[in-house]
Design an enzyme around this catalytic site. Sequence first.
Site, short mmCIF file in Angstrom:
data_model
loop_
_atom_site.label_atom_id
_atom_site.label_comp_id
_atom_site.label_asym_id
_atom_site.label_seq_id
_atom_site.Cartn_x
_atom_site.Cartn_y
_atom_site.Cartn_z
N TYR A 109 -49.86 15.82 -126.45
CA TYR A 109 -49.18 17.10 -126.28
C TYR A 109 -49.24 17.53 -124.83
CZ TYR A 109 -49.73 17.20 -131.36
OH TYR A 109 -49.72 16.89 -132.71
N PRO A 255 -44.08 21.41 -141.94
CA PRO A 255 -44.34 21.94 -143.27
C PRO A 255 -43.27 22.83 -143.88
CG PRO A 255 -45.68 23.06 -141.65
CD PRO A 255 -44.94 21.99 -140.92
N GLY A 257 -39.96 22.40 -143.61
CA GLY A 257 -38.82 21.60 -144.01
C GLY A 257 -37.52 22.06 -143.36
N GLY A 258 -36.42 21.47 -143.81
CA GLY A 258 -35.15 21.75 -143.17
C GLY A 258 -34.23 22.66 -143.94
N LEU A 262 -30.20 25.48 -148.94
CA LEU A 262 -30.68 26.49 -149.88
C LEU A 262 -29.73 27.69 -149.90
CD1 LEU A 262 -34.51 26.58 -149.10
CD2 LEU A 262 -33.38 25.42 -150.99
#
Length: 330
Positions: A109, A255, A257-258, A262
Site C-alpha cells: 500500500y 465487502p 460488492g458491486g 439491485l
Amino acid sequence: MTNESPEPHKGRSVTRRMFLGMSLASGAALWARKSDVIFGAQSSTTPKMAMNTTFKLGGDLTVNRLGFGAMRITGEGIWGWPPDRANALKVLRRATELGVDLIDTADAYGPDTSELLIAEALDPYPKGLVIATKGGLTRPGPGEWVPNCRPEHLKQAVEGSLKRLRLERIDLYQLHTVDPKVPIEESVGALKQMQDAGKIRHIGLSNVDPDEITRARKIVPIVSVQNRYNIEDRKSENVLVYCEKENLGFLPWFPIGGGGGLKPENPLNAAAKAHGVSVYQVALAWLLARSPVMLPIPGTSSLAHLEENVAAAKLKLTPEEWKAIDALAG
C-alpha cells in the site's frame, strides 16, 4: 474493510478501489463518497446471529471485531503519499481513540507509505493495538500488483515492515497472495522461520482456498484468512465456513460488492431507512452478525466516515432484516 488487493493467482485484477456500482436509491450518495469506505459479507444459510464484540486472534490477541483498513490513507491509486498527509495522520489517531485496536495494512500500500504513516501517527503504540500487515505483492507502478512470494523476498519484506512500523515483532503477518510460481509451503515456510526468529507473532493468509489453508497449516499455525467476500460474491463461502470450524479470523475485502442491478427498494435501503443510518452502516452491522469470526476492516480517508463506520458496531439488525439482506445473493 483490507484487506484490499487483486487475486493474481486466480487470474483476477479487481481491486477494492473498483467497488461500488450499486443501483440503489442512495447510489449517488455512495459515489459521492468516492469509494472511501470498505466493508461487507454474507452467507448461504441463516446462522444464529453473532453477538460477540471481540475475537481472539491465535487464542491470545483479543481485538474488537470492527477494525480499520489502512489502504485508503495512501495516494490516488494506492500509490504514493496522500494529498493531505496531516489528515491521514488524524484518521489513524482518531481510529484508536474510538476503540479500534486492529489495523490492517500491507507493504504494497503505497508501496510502504501506509506502514510509514501508521508509525508516524501512532508510535509509541497504544497498549493492546494489533498491527496486521502483509507481504507477497509488489508494486511496479500505479494499479499494478505482481506476486512475489519467494522465501528470500518474504524475509526481506518482513524486515522492511518491521523497520517502517518501528516494531520488534509484528503481531499478525499475512501472506498477501499465493504466488503461482512458488509452492505455498515454501512461502509460509519462510514466514515460519521469521516467526521462529521472534519477528512474527502470528501468521495469516490472504486470497486462498481451503486446500491452500490446509497445506499452509501443515507447515505453521494459521490464525486468520483475508479473502474477497460480499453480499453477491460468495465464492469464499467455503473459506468462511472453514474459518468458523477452525476458529480462524476472517477479514473480508471488497465487502460491499458491486450492487449488480439491485432495485431501489432493496433490503439494504429499507433497513437503512428504518434505523436512520447509511447503507454502509447497515452493511457493516449485517457483516458483524454473519459470523463470530468475521473481522471487518472498513477503510476510509475521511474522519466523518471513520466515525460513522465505528458507530455501526452498535447497530443491531433484526433477524428479518438480516435474512432479507442475506437473500440478495439470489
